[in-house]
Design a protein around this motif. Sequence first.
Motif, mmCIF file in Angstrom:
data_model
loop_
_atom_site.group_PDB
_atom_site.id
_atom_site.type_symbol
_atom_site.label_atom_id
_atom_site.label_comp_id
_atom_site.label_asym_id
_atom_site.label_seq_id
_atom_site.Cartn_x
_atom_site.Cartn_y
_atom_site.Cartn_z
ATOM 1 N N SER A 17 40.451 44.192 54.621
ATOM 2 C CA SER A 17 39.824 43.839 53.166
ATOM 3 C C SER A 17 38.401 44.077 53.180
ATOM 4 C CB SER A 17 40.196 42.321 52.785
ATOM 5 O OG SER A 17 39.568 41.341 53.878
ATOM 6 N N ILE A 20 37.183 47.650 51.268
ATOM 7 C CA ILE A 20 37.623 47.864 49.913
ATOM 8 C C ILE A 20 37.132 49.056 49.119
ATOM 9 C CG2 ILE A 20 38.137 47.080 47.589
ATOM 10 C CD1 ILE A 20 38.728 44.394 49.014
ATOM 11 N N VAL A 108 41.438 49.044 43.373
ATOM 12 C CA VAL A 108 42.466 48.017 43.639
ATOM 13 C C VAL A 108 42.862 48.081 45.176
ATOM 14 C CG1 VAL A 108 44.658 47.028 42.907
ATOM 15 C CG2 VAL A 108 43.243 48.289 41.167
ATOM 16 N N TYR A 110 45.402 47.618 48.344
ATOM 17 C CA TYR A 110 47.049 47.345 48.169
ATOM 18 C C TYR A 110 47.642 47.330 49.369
ATOM 19 C CZ TYR A 110 51.885 48.413 47.525
ATOM 20 O OH TYR A 110 53.189 48.357 47.464
ATOM 21 N N HIS A 158 38.976 45.123 42.051
ATOM 22 C CA HIS A 158 40.055 44.432 41.246
ATOM 23 C C HIS A 158 41.250 44.023 42.204
ATOM 24 C CE1 HIS A 158 42.357 43.121 37.758
ATOM 25 N NE2 HIS A 158 41.562 43.734 37.067
ATOM 26 N N ASP A 159 41.690 42.693 42.472
ATOM 27 C CA ASP A 159 42.924 42.587 43.205
ATOM 28 C C ASP A 159 44.071 42.636 42.235
ATOM 29 O OD1 ASP A 159 41.460 41.397 45.131
ATOM 30 O OD2 ASP A 159 41.694 39.219 44.756
ATOM 31 N N ASP A 161 46.718 41.558 42.113
ATOM 32 C CA ASP A 161 47.615 40.253 41.827
ATOM 33 C C ASP A 161 46.810 39.659 40.502
ATOM 34 O OD1 ASP A 161 45.451 39.171 43.037
ATOM 35 O OD2 ASP A 161 46.477 37.748 44.386
ATOM 36 N N HIS A 162 45.624 40.136 39.815
ATOM 37 C CA HIS A 162 44.956 39.638 38.933
ATOM 38 C C HIS A 162 45.134 40.531 37.444
ATOM 39 C CE1 HIS A 162 43.103 36.999 41.472
ATOM 40 N NE2 HIS A 162 42.399 36.237 40.521
ATOM 41 N N GLY A 198 38.249 38.100 43.614
ATOM 42 C CA GLY A 198 39.422 38.524 42.415
ATOM 43 C C GLY A 198 39.009 39.897 41.682
ATOM 44 N N TRP A 220 42.440 38.186 55.760
ATOM 45 C CA TRP A 220 42.027 37.666 54.333
ATOM 46 C C TRP A 220 40.911 36.485 54.387
ATOM 47 C CZ3 TRP A 220 41.760 32.571 52.616
ATOM 48 C CH2 TRP A 220 41.798 32.191 51.473
ATOM 49 N N ASP A 224 34.305 38.242 49.872
ATOM 50 C CA ASP A 224 33.668 38.088 48.675
ATOM 51 C C ASP A 224 32.392 37.133 48.777
ATOM 52 O OD1 ASP A 224 35.780 39.686 47.444
ATOM 53 O OD2 ASP A 224 37.283 38.110 47.319
ATOM 54 N N THR A 250 47.372 35.092 37.692
ATOM 55 C CA THR A 250 47.504 35.789 39.054
ATOM 56 C C THR A 250 48.941 35.693 39.422
ATOM 57 O OG1 THR A 250 47.457 33.267 39.885
ATOM 58 C CG2 THR A 250 45.263 34.572 39.750
#
Length: 309
Positions: A17, A20, A108, A110, A158-159, A161-162, A198, A220, A224, A250
């Motif tokens: 992550s 990204i 994004v 993934y 951008h995640d 799941d948002h 997010g 994870w 951020d 979400t």
Amino acid sequence: MIAQYVSSHVKEIVFMSTVIVLLVFTLMSSPSIHVFPKSIERTSIGRPINCQKEIDDFVPLKDFMSHNSSWHEARFQQIMKRESLVPGGRYVPEICGRVSKFRTLILVPYRDRSSNLIRFLSYMHSFLQRQDIEYQIFIISQFAMNRTNSSWDCVVYHDVDHLPENEDNIYTCWDVPRHMNSNDDNNGRLLYSKYFGGVSAMKPAQYIKINGYSNRFFGWGGEDDDVQKRITKIGLEWRHVDLKTGRYFTLGHKKAIPNSRRFDLLRNIEEIMLIDGLNSIQFTLLSMKKEKLFTNVTVALAENSSNAK
């Protein structure tokens, strides 16, 4: 099944992550890889097509999420047929005879969330086309960024799941970095005051100034907060979008395994940020393919990219 299409068209490797966004601008500035022409030449557009029916075909988020997976898959197929979308997940308003004032890149991350990805692409293209911005969506495993590019005005991280609810949440950059999902699931509050996860937006120059994301975070959590601390450390102001504008839904998914070292890694950001980030990343481009609704890029990260302790 659409899920099978997504699975077969998005290559997956173990996702880190913290990298990204660490490939895009190398691709954009490379003379041998024409993924990001500065603009579609007006002479090549020809007569603009009538996109009004496509632009008006927007389903508000509450209604969108009230439908089942079969409906979402059918919606995905409808979006795939849009004439206004250029392969690679790109939209240029001039194709529709409209004027774009901003150019935004949407990145994004993934991994193994095909149902989330189907809903994300089905919703976001409709949402973004109504904003009259030129944009392109990248679905990524690992990314890198080169210092020299300025083709895009704004990069949104951008995640998958948002999903944004408020159409006033325009996907462009401000003069300062901004956190866009200030109100997840209409909770009416931030997760915590310095939350920057997010969905966030930064100009390329701002991202370069903080030396990008750290290469030390795997799994994870933590990256951020690391970025927020980098922004603060260099004295750059940043802002949350207001709670009304920043409402996001979400999507559910299997909880990822937290990075057990994330809190330790956050303790010495000030000492490490100048040597850990854009200037230390090493990668190999494995593949790049333009699908109708997105560009799929896969890279391998060199082991010594994360040598900073």
